[in-house]
Design a protein around this motif. Structure first.
Motif, short mmCIF file in Angstrom:
data_model
loop_
_atom_site.label_atom_id
_atom_site.label_comp_id
_atom_site.label_asym_id
_atom_site.label_seq_id
_atom_site.Cartn_x
_atom_site.Cartn_y
_atom_site.Cartn_z
N ALA A 116 -7.70 -23.22 79.95
CA ALA A 116 -7.17 -22.63 81.19
C ALA A 116 -7.19 -21.11 81.13
CB ALA A 116 -5.75 -23.13 81.43
N LEU A 117 -6.84 -20.55 79.99
CA LEU A 117 -6.89 -19.09 79.84
C LEU A 117 -8.33 -18.58 79.91
CD1 LEU A 117 -4.27 -18.69 76.98
CD2 LEU A 117 -4.09 -17.65 79.24
N ILE A 119 1.31 -19.08 78.08
CA ILE A 119 1.85 -17.74 77.85
C ILE A 119 2.98 -17.80 76.83
CG2 ILE A 119 2.84 -15.71 78.94
CD1 ILE A 119 -0.05 -16.44 79.77
N VAL A 120 3.79 -18.85 76.88
CA VAL A 120 4.85 -19.02 75.88
C VAL A 120 4.25 -19.14 74.48
CG1 VAL A 120 6.66 -20.57 75.08
CG2 VAL A 120 6.50 -20.00 77.51
N ALA A 121 3.11 -19.87 74.39
CA ALA A 121 2.45 -19.98 73.09
C ALA A 121 1.93 -18.63 72.62
CB ALA A 121 1.30 -20.99 73.18
N ALA A 154 5.98 -16.14 83.45
CA ALA A 154 6.33 -16.39 82.05
C ALA A 154 6.12 -15.18 81.16
CB ALA A 154 5.49 -17.55 81.51
N GLY A 155 5.17 -14.31 81.52
CA GLY A 155 4.80 -13.26 80.58
C GLY A 155 4.97 -11.82 81.01
N LEU A 176 -5.55 -11.45 77.62
CA LEU A 176 -6.68 -11.46 76.69
C LEU A 176 -6.34 -10.70 75.41
CD1 LEU A 176 -9.54 -12.37 76.15
CD2 LEU A 176 -10.38 -10.28 77.22
N GLY A 177 -5.57 -9.63 75.52
CA GLY A 177 -5.15 -8.94 74.30
C GLY A 177 -4.40 -9.86 73.36
N ALA A 178 -3.53 -10.69 73.91
CA ALA A 178 -2.77 -11.64 73.08
C ALA A 178 -3.69 -12.71 72.51
CB ALA A 178 -1.65 -12.27 73.90
#
Length: 786
Positions: free
Chosen positions: A379-380, A390-392, A599-600, A651-653
């Motif tokens: 999905a990302l 996003i939580v992950a 969420a983020g 994307l940075g994460a």
């Protein structure tokens, strides 16, 4: 003679003081202590006899059931077969009827042959071999003086031991983070060793190792592979962490609080402390005693051994406050050395050990660290991502932030701040996590570790964490530009002082600036009774979205554009209205992006608008959860900017977690949204962001009317084709990893579906003209770019 309370059980006999290799990471020859130069080349018969006599005397006095003796060097095989046989005979003869003996030799392997193996079999000597991995890894350091490789001879020696498994003790590998950790592990594991010992290169705070901060992650990659493989071989470091968790003893002096029970006997018969101390300073391991004149009980009372036998009580205050101290034990004694404070410091590898131990603990506790569903990655990669994804990602960021904080804490100038942080972590870890989640705490930590900021902010982080946890405490906090900055909470102007004493309570804090005390009550109370000079961080709550509008954090100025100063009430009201309308529009018209944003997205940084009216926005690579925006004229533009910039945040994460491209690629590429050529990561970031830009205009061209719809159609036609071209450039680069190619394929699938959607011929023509004009301008400026 009165026996010492803690007897020695391990004895290292330096039977030879020279070596046939010239390893550039050797602590004996390449570090501070050069005492080897004045010592006999080999241990004499008299010294051998005295050493055996002293060991037996010590074992008998203390009733030891067994002692462990390692024949070492230099290179012990240079002592020759006859001398090694004499050492074994003297030891066994002296210990006969006293206790059992485990006898080993540690060699570089280049001289090992069948005759040595026959000797070792006759005398019950097990053999450990130093090998740093595959050929490339091993020959990075373990070479002859003329630069020749030692690899083939070492492998021949190991193969010889595989044919004599009763002699094969294992492999010792000195870690170099320049080597591929999994390749090193695989190369060693293929040789069927009974044990592998990964050794951190000997270093101190005065002489830190290259790549400091990367050793924990290097070992974690091996640990994860080792666990996946079903732990096929004993790895001393990992096994020690697991044993300590089960209240068993460590297998290495490098971990655990158990007292040291090892002494070294050099070729001249002098007693020394652990020989890695040669790294600290000239003469560091010396005791001034020798086998001819001193028994081992006298040596045991030497202050150097006492320091290493006091368990956690003998550790630095920072170590004693650490939550993993019972596992870490402060790390290897040598690695704590710093001029001025001697060994009263954490290990130079403190942050690496914290990261490794925490990871191992999470893994074996059944908490698959940072487990990421394939559906979330897909999905990302397609450009979206639900809240769970996003939580992950936030879980990864939390670990990174804690690791960074540990690295800063390891060298912090305020041990009081570090102790307070560890107290908060023990009593209220959620409070500490909440403070660390403020995006610009990580920005500060990275700047601090690169030397571009000092560690004074650590005290502000500590009191903010205590405040959130409701812990009553008091701490001196440095002042920056006349203000006390509490990350995520606000700024208090205190005037021209260097420090203030901050006292915290449940929902309040007080700052004493040279006798002038101001108390701030947080929450609703600060709005009812505002304190002069206190500028709280304002928070806007809009349904599922809750964001801080931070215009006071001292580390927010890390974006491409200047950040705005404190917003006035009118500006705040305008921001509130714009954000309310933009969020309503996103939820209603672009719902695929709303869950991830809710969420983020935690923080918005207002930027100074440009004089020419051009819209600007930014995301900082280290500031997960934050975007910076100059207030636009309408909610549609703000919605686009939030979606666009949060793509960079996501994307940075992802890049913190997954290797999508070869970091060694130094090429620059054309990007349709920039006037300058971009490195591969910059192209990847921009492409991912413009997948969402194209999607945004795809929707707007249908929902808007009149001129707005026509503008949206042109934008959609332009950005779908240009993003598709950028994706082709990425794929043609040859620098994407396998995971990166899959990620790019998912983006391509999203954009590919949109290429077939109809738009008016006029919109297509205008989009084509824009693309051609940009490419021509870019090409003409190429000579100017050099």
């Amino acid at each position: 003679m009165k026996p010492s309370a803690a007897p020695f059980r391990q004895f290292v006999l330096k039977v030879a003081s020279r070596c046939d290799l010239a390893c550039d990471h050797c602590y004996v020859y390449e570090h501070a202590d050069q005492s080897w130069r004045g010592r006999p080349v080999v241990m004499s018969d008299e010294t051998i006899a005295w050493s055996a006599r002293r060991i037996a005397e010590h074992a008998g006095r203390h009733g030891l059931p067994e002692v462990h003796v390692v024949l070492h060097g230099g290179e012990p095989l240079l002592a020759g077969r006859e001398r090694l046989a004499r050492v074994a005979d003297e030891l066994r003869g002296a210990l006969d009827g006293v206790c059992a003996m485990d006898l080993r030799v540690h060699t570089n392997g280049v001289l090992l042959d069948e005759e040595f193996c026959a000797l070792f079999a006759e005398h019950g000597i097990k053999v450990g071999v130093s090998l740093d991995g595959d050929r490339v890894a091993n020959d990075r350091h373990r070479r002859y003086a003329n630069g020749r490789s030692s690899y083939d001879k070492v492998i021949r020696a190991v193969e010889l031991l595989r044919r004599h498994p009763e002699l094969y003790a294992g492999l010792l590998c000195t870690v170099d983070v320049a080597n591929d950790p999994v390749a090193v592990y695989e190369a060693l594991a293929e040789l069927d060793p009974p044990h592998i010992d990964f050794l951190l290169p000997h270093a101190t705070w005065d002489r830190p190792p290259p790549g400091l901060g990367a050793y924990g992650d290097w070992l974690i990659k091996i640990f994860d592979r080792w666990m996946t493989d079903g732990r096929p071989v004993s790895v001393r470091t990992f096994d020690s962490v697991l044993r300590i968790r089960d209240n068993r003893s460590s297998l290495t002096e490098s971990l655990g609080p158990q007292p040291s029970d090892l002494v070294v006997i050099e070729t001249d018969g002098s007693y020394e402390q652990v020989d890695s101390l040669k790294t600290a300073y000239d003469g560091a391991p010396a005791t001034g005693m020798g086998v001819r004149d001193h028994c081992l009980d006298e040596v045991a009372r030497h202050p150097g051994f006492g320091d290493r036998r006091s368990g956690t009580a003998g550790l630095s205050a920072q170590c004693r406050a650490c939550p993993v101290v019972e596992t870490c034990g402060g790390g290897l004694y040598t690695h704590r050395y710093r001029t001025g404070s001697a060994f009263d410091n954490p290990s130079v590898y403190c942050a690496d050990l914290l990261r490794l131990i925490t990871h191992v603990d999470e893994a074996v506790s059944g908490l698959a660290p940072h487990a990421f569903r394939a559906a979330d990655i897909a999905a990302l990669a397609a450009g979206y991502g639900e809240g769970g994804a996003i939580v992950a990602l936030e879980g990864v960021q939390r670990s990174l932030r804690r690791a960074l904080l540990g690295r800063v804490g390891a060298v912090a100038t305020s041990p009081e701040a570090w102790r307070l942080l560890t107290l908060v972590d023990q009593e209220s870890p959620d409070a500490l996590n909440a403070v660390l989640a403020h995006p610009y705490v990580r920005v500060w930590a990275v700047l601090c570790l690169t030397g571009d900021a000092d560690d004074a902010h650590l005290s502000a982080i500590a009191v903010t964490a205590a405040l959130r946890a409701g812990i009553e405490t008091s701490l001196r906090v440095p002042v920056r530009d006349g203000a006390l900055h509490l990350p995520g909470l606000g700024r208090l102007d205190v005037g021209p002082v260097d420090t203030v004493t901050v006292t915290t309570g449940d929902g309040w804090f007080a700052a004493d600036a040279g006798g002038r005390v101001r108390r701030v009550d947080l929450g609703a109370a600060e709005r009812v009774r505002p304190v002069p000079g206190w500028s709280p961080v304002r928070r806007l709550v809009l349904g599922d979205l809750s964001v801080a509008l931070d215009d006071v954090d001292p580390y927010r100025d890390c974006h491409e554009w200047p950040v705005a100063d404190r917003l006035g009430e009118a500006e705040l009201e305008r921001w509130s209205g714009l954000l309310r309308d933009a969020w309503t529009l996103i939820v209603r018209d672009h719902p695929a992006y709303a869950p991830a944003l809710a969420a983020g997205l935690t923080t918005i940084i207002p930027l100074v608008p440009r004089d020419d009216g051009r819209q600007i926005s930014s995301a900082a690579r280290q500031a997960f959860g934050a975007v910076a925006v100059a207030a636009p004229s309408d909610a549609v533009t703000l919605a686009l900017l939030l979606i666009h910039e949060f793509q960079h945040v996501k994307l940075g994460a992802v890049l913190d977690m997954l290797d999508l491209y070869d970091a060694a690629d130094t090429s620059f590429y054309y990007a349709p949204w920039r006037d300058d050529p971009r490195p591969l990561e910059g192209l990847l970031q921009g492409t991912y962001a413009h997948v969402a830009v194209a999607d945004f205009w795809r929707v707007r061209r249908v929902l808007d009317e009149g001129a707005a719809a026509r503008k949206a159609a042109i934008q959609f036609a332009h950005w779908r084709s240009q993003t598709a071209q950028a994706l082709k450039t990425l794929n043609d680069s040859g620098a994407l990893t396998e995971t990166g190619r899959k990620f790019a394929d998912a983006m391509t699938a999203s954009v590919g579906r949109w290429l077939d959607e109809p738009v008016s011929p006029g919109a297509e023509d205008e989009a084509r003209r824009r693309a051609e004009a940009h490419r021509e301008t870019w090409a003409r400026s190429a000579p100017l770019r050099g």
